[in-house]
Enzyme design. Structure first.
Site, PDB file in Angstrom:
ATOM      1  N   SER A 104       0.814  -1.213   0.000  1.00 39.58           N
ATOM      2  CA  SER A 104       0.000   0.000   0.000  1.00 39.58           C
ATOM      3  C   SER A 104       0.852   1.270   0.000  1.00 39.58           C
ATOM      4  O   SER A 104       1.592   1.530  -0.931  1.00 39.58           O
ATOM      5  CB  SER A 104      -0.959  -0.046   1.197  1.00 39.58           C
ATOM      6  OG  SER A 104      -1.904   0.983   1.139  1.00 39.58           O
ATOM      7  N   ASP A 243      -2.589   6.341  -3.505  1.00 39.15           N
ATOM      8  CA  ASP A 243      -1.421   5.736  -2.871  1.00 39.15           C
ATOM      9  C   ASP A 243      -0.913   4.581  -3.723  1.00 39.15           C
ATOM     10  O   ASP A 243      -1.396   4.347  -4.835  1.00 39.15           O
ATOM     11  CB  ASP A 243      -1.732   5.303  -1.433  1.00 39.15           C
ATOM     12  CG  ASP A 243      -2.679   4.121  -1.365  1.00 39.15           C
ATOM     13  OD1 ASP A 243      -3.407   3.885  -2.345  1.00 39.15           O
ATOM     14  OD2 ASP A 243      -2.698   3.424  -0.328  1.00 39.15           O
ATOM     15  N   ASP A 245      -1.143   1.379  -3.903  1.00 40.60           N
ATOM     16  CA  ASP A 245      -1.988   0.321  -4.455  1.00 40.60           C
ATOM     17  C   ASP A 245      -3.364   0.815  -4.875  1.00 40.60           C
ATOM     18  O   ASP A 245      -4.221   0.027  -5.266  1.00 40.60           O
ATOM     19  CB  ASP A 245      -2.108  -0.856  -3.484  1.00 40.60           C
ATOM     20  CG  ASP A 245      -2.980  -0.557  -2.278  1.00 40.60           C
ATOM     21  OD1 ASP A 245      -3.045   0.622  -1.869  1.00 40.60           O
ATOM     22  OD2 ASP A 245      -3.587  -1.494  -1.724  1.00 40.60           O
ATOM     23  N   ASP A 247      -5.936   2.373  -3.237  1.00 35.65           N
ATOM     24  CA  ASP A 247      -7.169   2.317  -2.452  1.00 35.65           C
ATOM     25  C   ASP A 247      -7.365   3.537  -1.549  1.00 35.65           C
ATOM     26  O   ASP A 247      -8.351   3.614  -0.822  1.00 35.65           O
ATOM     27  CB  ASP A 247      -7.253   1.018  -1.633  1.00 35.65           C
ATOM     28  CG  ASP A 247      -6.184   0.903  -0.548  1.00 35.65           C
ATOM     29  OD1 ASP A 247      -5.314   1.798  -0.465  1.00 35.65           O
ATOM     30  OD2 ASP A 247      -6.222  -0.083   0.209  1.00 35.65           O
TER      31      ASP A 247
END
Length: 445
Positions: A104, A243, A245, A247
């Site tokens: 992430s 960000d 990833d 999400d």
């Protein structure tokens, strides 16, 4: 039963150190594969594996692939794709599971593995515990006739792009808007620009040149300064920061003001409530600013608080039958649009809300100003900090009634209690935070 390997968002850590080693990740894939096979013995399960742009993704992808196929599970590989894209394709392709290789918003040295169940939902506790139990068993590769196959699939990015666009109202367009899009050199680098461009926006792209090492490096939702500067430099209408990833979402307006997840959730909720389309209320967390809760109440919108973590926000939304929720960090859930938090889709809901209300971000968010918060981390010696803080906590709650609140959260990794007090007056927040912290420190001396 407590988890041994899984945290609140899968398995995560520094690459090369347990558990993020190729040996463990292969066994994790094998264990998850065995659980899938045990649940579906009539057919061979298929899983989807995607990743972000970290250099370690190649290694971990190969390890997962080996583990799943050894257990007799077929594997589809997407290459770099945002976490919510894997959730969507797991559902759209009617697969038994989806797996994301990502850490992430963390730096490139970290990585992680998280799972989606059939339907694109996060794994429930029972399945995670089954996988953990299987991890404690020895790995035994299937006979050759029972091994799984692996292949790369074409068109995964294009399918996800079309899905994102489908969540934006047909009668609206982004024509006439100039956007700066910051993809954090992460998994959305080849997705988000196409979504906004195809909906009509003029684009300036930053954080769209990943090299395996620069993910989240002074770009993205956790570092909005770069986006602020770009918005002002290019005289853009909005900035959108995702960000690593994809999400999380943070936005910036034309004046360079930053809007966090709480503020963006409020914008979405207010627009839906105005159109009579808000189902139920809004779910935040124990850390959501009280000023937002009071502003929603003025709009007649119920508000609930979950534990910190989008996993718990999602659980409460499902339990209440509501659709909108999230965290200040930028995890935003719109469950009528997607089964999980999606930065691109959330930004489209914000932009649609602004067009429908005919107001700016600043005008809508002027409904409330965040209450000042005082946070003190108090280290203790294992004492009964709950008993020690009981008296000043009761006094603080009585004094702050209707004007603020207190949250005490123990750290999960060290002997520390986080004392957070928020109030409509900064001095009041400071006073009570210090009083509670002092009471805990006194018995720890």
């Amino acid at each position: 039963m407590s988890r041994k390997y899984f945290g609140t968002d899968g398995v995560r850590g520094e690459v090369g150190k347990f558990p993020i080693t190729p040996e463990f990740v292969m066994k994790l894939g094998y264990a998850a594969g065995r659980v899938l096979v045990n649940h579906d013995q009539d057919s061979r399960p298929t899983v989807l594996i995607g990743k972000d742009t970290r250099i370690s993704g190649y290694m971990l992808e190969a390890a997962l692939q080996a583990g799943f196929t050894a257990a007799g599970v077929n594997v589809l590989l997407t290459g770099p794709l945002p976490t919510p894209g894997i959730a969507y394709l797991t559902r759209a392709l009617r697969l038994e599971a989806g797996v994301v290789i990502s850490a992430s918003h963390n730096p490139f040295q970290d990585n992680g593995i998280k799972f989606f169940a059939e339907g694109g939902n996060k794994l429930d506790d029972a399945l995670e515990l089954e996988i953990e139990a299987m991890l404690d068993q020895p790995m035994a590769t299937n006979p050759s006739l029972e091994l799984g196959r692996a292949r790369r699939i074409d068109g995964a990015a294009e399918r996800y792009i079309e899905f994102c666009k489908s969540t934006f109202p047909n009668e609206l367009s982004l024509k006439g808007l100039k956007l700066v899009v910051d993809c954090a050199n992460g998994a959305t680098y080849h997705i988000a620009p196409k979504v906004f461009h195809e909906l009509g926006a003029e684009l300036v792209e930053i954080g769209c040149e990943p090299n395996g090492y620069n993910i989240n490096d002074k770009v993205g939702a956790t570092y909005p300064k770069t986006l602020q500067m770009a918005v002002l430099e290019h005289q853009a209408d909005f900035g959108i920061a995702l960000d690593g990833d994809g999400d999380r979402l943070i936005m910036v307006d034309a004046a360079g003001r930053v809007y966090d997840g709480d503020q963006l959730i409020y914008v979405i909720a207010k627009a839906r409530a105005a159109r009579g389309e808000l189902k139920g209320g809004v779910v935040g967390t124990v850390m959501t600013n009280m000023a937002m809760e009071l502003a929603l109440q003025k709009q007649g919108v119920p508000f609930g608080r979950a534990k910190v973590g989008d996993r718990y926000v999602l659980e409460m939304l499902h339990a209440d039958g509501w659709q909108v929720g999230g965290e200040a960090s930028g995890h935003i859930l719109c469950l009528d649009k997607h089964s999980t938090g999606d930065g691109i889709i959330s930004s489209l809901q914000v932009l649609a809300s602004l067009k429908q209300l005919g107001l700016s971000l600043a005008e809508i968010c002027a409904d409330w100003r965040p209450f000042p918060q005082t946070l003190i981390n108090v280290r203790h010696n294992g004492c009964d900090w709950k008993a020690a803080s009981a008296a000043p906590l009761a006094e603080a709650e009585a004094a702050l009634q209707g004007r603020g609140r207190v949250v005490l959260r123990p750290s999960g990794t060290e002997p520390v209690v986080r004392v957070m007090v928020e109030a409509d007056d900064k001095a009041l927040a400071d006073t009570w935070a210090k009083a509670i912290a002092a009471a805990i420190e006194k018995v720890s001396a």
